[in-house]
Design a protein around this motif. Structure first.
Motif, PDB file in Angstrom:
ATOM      1  N   LEU A   1       0.846  -1.191   0.000  1.00 31.21           N
ATOM      2  CA  LEU A   1       0.000   0.000   0.000  1.00 31.21           C
ATOM      3  C   LEU A   1       0.881   1.239   0.000  1.00 31.21           C
ATOM      4  O   LEU A   1       1.887   1.299   0.716  1.00 31.21           O
ATOM      5  N   THR A   2       0.474   2.242  -0.802  1.00 25.39           N
ATOM      6  CA  THR A   2       1.248   3.478  -0.860  1.00 25.39           C
ATOM      7  C   THR A   2       0.314   4.675  -0.990  1.00 25.39           C
ATOM      8  O   THR A   2      -0.631   4.652  -1.798  1.00 25.39           O
ATOM      9  N   LEU A   3       0.594   5.713  -0.214  1.00 31.81           N
ATOM     10  CA  LEU A   3      -0.073   7.003  -0.368  1.00 31.81           C
ATOM     11  C   LEU A   3       0.966   8.004  -0.840  1.00 31.81           C
ATOM     12  O   LEU A   3       2.033   8.150  -0.222  1.00 31.81           O
ATOM     13  N   ASN A   4       0.676   8.668  -1.945  1.00 30.38           N
ATOM     14  CA  ASN A   4       1.635   9.596  -2.542  1.00 30.38           C
ATOM     15  C   ASN A   4       1.099  11.021  -2.470  1.00 30.38           C
ATOM     16  O   ASN A   4       0.204  11.392  -3.230  1.00 30.38           O
ATOM     17  N   ASN A   5       1.614  11.810  -1.535  1.00 31.29           N
ATOM     18  CA  ASN A   5       1.307  13.233  -1.447  1.00 31.29           C
ATOM     19  C   ASN A   5      -0.220  13.492  -1.472  1.00 31.29           C
ATOM     20  O   ASN A   5      -0.720  14.323  -2.235  1.00 31.29           O
ATOM     21  N   VAL A   6      -0.929  12.779  -0.625  1.00 36.06           N
ATOM     22  CA  VAL A   6      -2.392  12.818  -0.622  1.00 36.06           C
ATOM     23  C   VAL A   6      -2.916  13.996   0.200  1.00 36.06           C
ATOM     24  O   VAL A   6      -2.540  14.176   1.356  1.00 36.06           O
ATOM     25  N   SER A   7      -3.796  14.773  -0.421  1.00 33.59           N
ATOM     26  CA  SER A   7      -4.534  15.829   0.284  1.00 33.59           C
ATOM     27  C   SER A   7      -6.023  15.613   0.029  1.00 33.59           C
ATOM     28  O   SER A   7      -6.432  15.285  -1.091  1.00 33.59           O
ATOM     29  N   PHE A   8      -6.825  15.800   1.071  1.00 31.76           N
ATOM     30  CA  PHE A   8      -8.265  15.519   0.942  1.00 31.76           C
ATOM     31  C   PHE A   8      -9.068  16.380   1.914  1.00 31.76           C
ATOM     32  O   PHE A   8      -8.653  16.596   3.061  1.00 31.76           O
ATOM     33  N   SER A   9     -10.224  16.861   1.434  1.00 28.99           N
ATOM     34  CA  SER A   9     -11.186  17.548   2.297  1.00 28.99           C
ATOM     35  C   SER A   9     -12.565  16.979   1.999  1.00 28.99           C
ATOM     36  O   SER A   9     -12.881  16.646   0.853  1.00 28.99           O
ATOM     37  N   TYR A  10     -13.387  16.837   3.022  1.00 32.97           N
ATOM     38  CA  TYR A  10     -14.726  16.275   2.851  1.00 32.97           C
ATOM     39  C   TYR A  10     -15.609  17.244   2.074  1.00 32.97           C
ATOM     40  O   TYR A  10     -15.468  18.468   2.225  1.00 32.97           O
ATOM     41  N   PRO A  11     -16.534  16.718   1.243  1.00 35.18           N
ATOM     42  CA  PRO A  11     -17.421  17.594   0.467  1.00 35.18           C
ATOM     43  C   PRO A  11     -18.219  18.562   1.323  1.00 35.18           C
ATOM     44  O   PRO A  11     -18.499  19.680   0.901  1.00 35.18           O
ATOM     45  N   SER A  12     -18.559  18.145   2.544  1.00 34.38           N
ATOM     46  CA  SER A  12     -19.335  19.033   3.420  1.00 34.38           C
ATOM     47  C   SER A  12     -18.471  20.090   4.089  1.00 34.38           C
ATOM     48  O   SER A  12     -18.988  21.062   4.633  1.00 34.38           O
ATOM     49  N   ARG A  13     -17.119  19.907   4.047  1.00 38.46           N
ATOM     50  CA  ARG A  13     -16.195  20.878   4.647  1.00 38.46           C
ATOM     51  C   ARG A  13     -15.036  21.134   3.687  1.00 38.46           C
ATOM     52  O   ARG A  13     -13.877  20.826   3.991  1.00 38.46           O
ATOM     53  N   PRO A  14     -15.323  21.673   2.519  1.00 37.43           N
ATOM     54  CA  PRO A  14     -14.273  21.803   1.500  1.00 37.43           C
ATOM     55  C   PRO A  14     -13.144  22.757   1.881  1.00 37.43           C
ATOM     56  O   PRO A  14     -12.054  22.678   1.320  1.00 37.43           O
ATOM     57  N   GLU A  15     -13.406  23.667   2.816  1.00 40.91           N
ATOM     58  CA  GLU A  15     -12.384  24.643   3.185  1.00 40.91           C
ATOM     59  C   GLU A  15     -11.364  24.087   4.174  1.00 40.91           C
ATOM     60  O   GLU A  15     -10.332  24.719   4.446  1.00 40.91           O
TER      61      GLU A  15
END
Length: 625
Positions: A372-386
């Motif tokens: 398993l590998t995560l490469n420079n992952v950024s994420f925000s939930y649709p209900s809290r996009p900011e």
């Protein structure tokens, strides 16, 4: 304790439903104007599957309508050739003819009712199945943003309404439309002058039907939405009944629920009033025209320009037309409700899922070094996009490695699991499984490789067999028994009233927390995944239950790649590597001993849990334990 009369209770309870339940249903905006019966075009893909039923029902409908029209001529013959001619033989013959028509009409009515009712049941069942099939593939955020009560209302109430409309009201409306058309033709044939009197009233009847029908439809849609709000509110309170009672909030909830019910009743009252006015206006105008026609016809009979039988037949057709128009106006409101229900269902079916399988699957590299590998992952939930739940996270996990994720609440640990399962896709970066981006893998294949043991165990309202076998439906009884034994669950399962056949109740309510968790572990063992995700699997258990569950987890983790989320550091010190997360970022990695010296956050968490400032020697003791 507050009562329903308390000012604060009333103020809170009378707050609009949308404010207390911010997840509004899709498509709850203004209702679009549409022509009557236009909803059938949207339902045509379902209706056309049963052309034979529709053809049979149409033939029976035409037959019964034609026989109904023929009854008018039978009435004319009975009066002119039998009663007025004072001929008993003619009376018997004409009445016999009328009875033959009545029997044929009864048979035709049976066939029509049976076929259209069965058609309604089939279309409703197909539509309900398609809606559910669409829902189970929807992305999880859809259910976070929309009230479950509204979704269930569409799946159950709206499809049931369509079944009633297609299987009953629509047939009734078509039959009335045919009898009105045929009745008008027979009126013209019987007496042109009287027909003109009746026809003058037709526009006066149709205008209010068309004008008020749109308002009825809008109110019908609003009524269905408010009923969904009632169901949503009641469902939430029932699910959380222990919390409600423990805080003695029954008076508040009763008052709040009454507000929801009153809102639904208010809209229903408006809809009923509108339909009642529509029906009253139609009947008044229709029978006013009939009264005028009877006066003119009676005058013609008295002056000898028309026979009594012709007048009786004409009155028969005129009443048929009047009742037909009144029937259509009554059913019109039901048809408008069907249009509203169809809109709601089609909106649900048209809602796209933002998480879909790729058109072509990419191959997995079974020889890849990293599972398993995560490469420079950024994420925000649709209900809290900011707000970023994860920010530039990179992590590589080797095959068979056990990695623990620790950190304060809100650090992004559970979010990382949701990206691995592809409940969401990252806005930046990629997640790969065996060298392949998870977005290039079919969802079933991706999730087949992963086993999740969540913090809150999820069981279904069924028996033990079903709940364990949910991980692999084709598993044999022997394999289920082996999984239960490996999860240390055999003892309590055998103690249940019916053993493995015991029904566990809603969400497994008849089991303790530790027992539920061991069944979930048995499910994961039976699934036999390559990658195991443990999300606080023992956090809510007592010491004995935790020991039993921990023993089961150790068996499950053998020879598997495992990611563990844990707040209690004592449970993860044996991990190959511990990853410390804070505010959506990885801030440190290493073993327990390394992190105590290298990570201030980890050391602080350890001191809080072990209740003292740790020395180097104490660090070594804890690490060895």
């Amino acid at each position: 304790m507050s009562s329903p009369q308390d000012p604060q209770v009333i103020a809170d309870a009378t707050e609009p439903s949308a404010a207390r339940h911010p997840g509004t249903a899709p498509g709850s905006g203004p209702v679009s104007a549409a022509i009557p019966f236009g909803f059938l075009a949207q339902l045509w893909p379902y209706l056309k599957r049963y052309r034979h039923l529709m053809l049979g029902a149409a033939a029976a409908l035409l037959l019964t309508s034609g026989l109904t029209l023929a009854l008018g001529q039978g009435v004319r013959l009975v009066i002119d050739q039998g009663i007025l001619a004072e001929s008993l033989g003619a009376l018997n013959r004409t009445l016999g003819f009328v009875m033959v028509l009545v029997v044929a009409m009864a048979v035709g009515t049976f066939v029509r009712f049976y076929l259209v009712t069965w058609l309604g049941e089939r279309v409703s069942a197909d539509l309900r199945a398609d809606v559910f099939a669409h829902l189970v593939h929807m992305h999880p955020s859809y259910f976070e943003e929309n009230a479950s009560g509204d979704i269930m209302s569409r799946l159950t109430t709206d499809t049931t309404l369509l079944q009633s409309i297609i299987g009953s009201s629509l047939s009734f409306a078509l039959r009335n439309a045919l009898t009105v058309t045929g009745g008008l033709i027979m009126l013209l044939i019987t007496n042109l002058k009287l027909s003109l009197v009746v026809l003058l009233g037709v526009p006066a009847v149709l205008i209010p039907v068309l004008y008020m029908g749109k308002q009825v439809r809008q109110l019908s849609r609003r009524s269905q939405d408010t009923v969904a709000d009632v169901g949503s509110y009641a469902g939430e309170i029932i699910r959380q009944i222990k919390t409600v009672q423990s805080y003695a909030r029954e008076p508040f909830e009763k008052a709040a629920f009454q507000v929801e019910v009153d809102a639904a009743l208010d809209v229903a009252r408006q809809r009923i009033r509108q339909r009642s006015i529509l029906m009253a206006v139609v009947i008044l105008l229709a029978f006013t025209a009939i009264a005028a026609m009877v006066w003119v016809g009676g005058y013609d009979v008295m002056t000898g320009t028309m026979t009594g039988g012709e007048l009786a037949a004409f009155v028969f057709y005129a009443v048929m037309v009047a009742f037909g128009v009144a029937g259509v106006s009554e059913v019109y409101g039901e048809v408008q409700r069907a249009a509203g229900a169809t809109e709601r269902l089609m909106e649900l079916l048209a809602e796209p899922s933002i998480i879909v399988s790729p058109a072509e699957a990419g191959p997995l590299d079974q020889e890849a070094e990293h599972h398993l590998t995560l490469n420079n992952v950024s994420f925000s939930y649709p209900s809290r996009p900011e707000t970023n739940a994860l920010s530039e996270v990179s992590l590589a996990v080797k095959r068979g490695e056990t990695v623990a994720l620790v950190g304060p609440s809100g650090a992004g640990k559970s979010t990382l699991f949701e990206l691995l399962l592809r409940f969401y896709d990252p806005q930046q970066g990629s997640v790969t499984l065996l060298g392949q981006d998870v977005r290039e893998l079919p969802l079933p294949e991706l999730r087949q490789h992963i086993g999740l043991v969540p913090q809150q165990p999820v069981l279904f309202s069924n028996d033990v067999w079903h709940n364990i076998r949910y991980g692999r439906p084709d598993a044999s009884d022997a394999e289920v028994l082996a999984a239960a034994k490996a999860a240390n669950a055999m003892a309590f399962i055998e103690a249940l009233p019916q053993g493995f056949a015991s029904d566990l109740g809603e969400a497994g309510v008849r089991l303790s927390g530790g027992q539920k968790q061991r069944l979930v572990i048995a499910r994961a063992i039976l699934k036999d995944p390559d990658l195991l995700l443990l999300d606080e699997a023992t956090s809510a258990l007592d010491a004995e239950s935790e020991y039993q569950v921990q023993q089961a987890l150790e068996k499950l983790m053998k020879q598997r790649t495992t990611l563990i989320i844990a707040h209690r550091l004592a449970t993860v010190q044996g991990a190959d590597r511990i990853v410390v997360m804070d505010q959506g970022r990885i801030v440190a990695e290493g073993t327990h001993t390394q992190l105590l010296t290298q990570s201030p956050l980890y050391r602080r968490l350890a001191e809080l849990q072990f209740g003292q400032t740790l020395s180097v020697n104490e660090n070594e003791v804890i690490a060895n334990n």
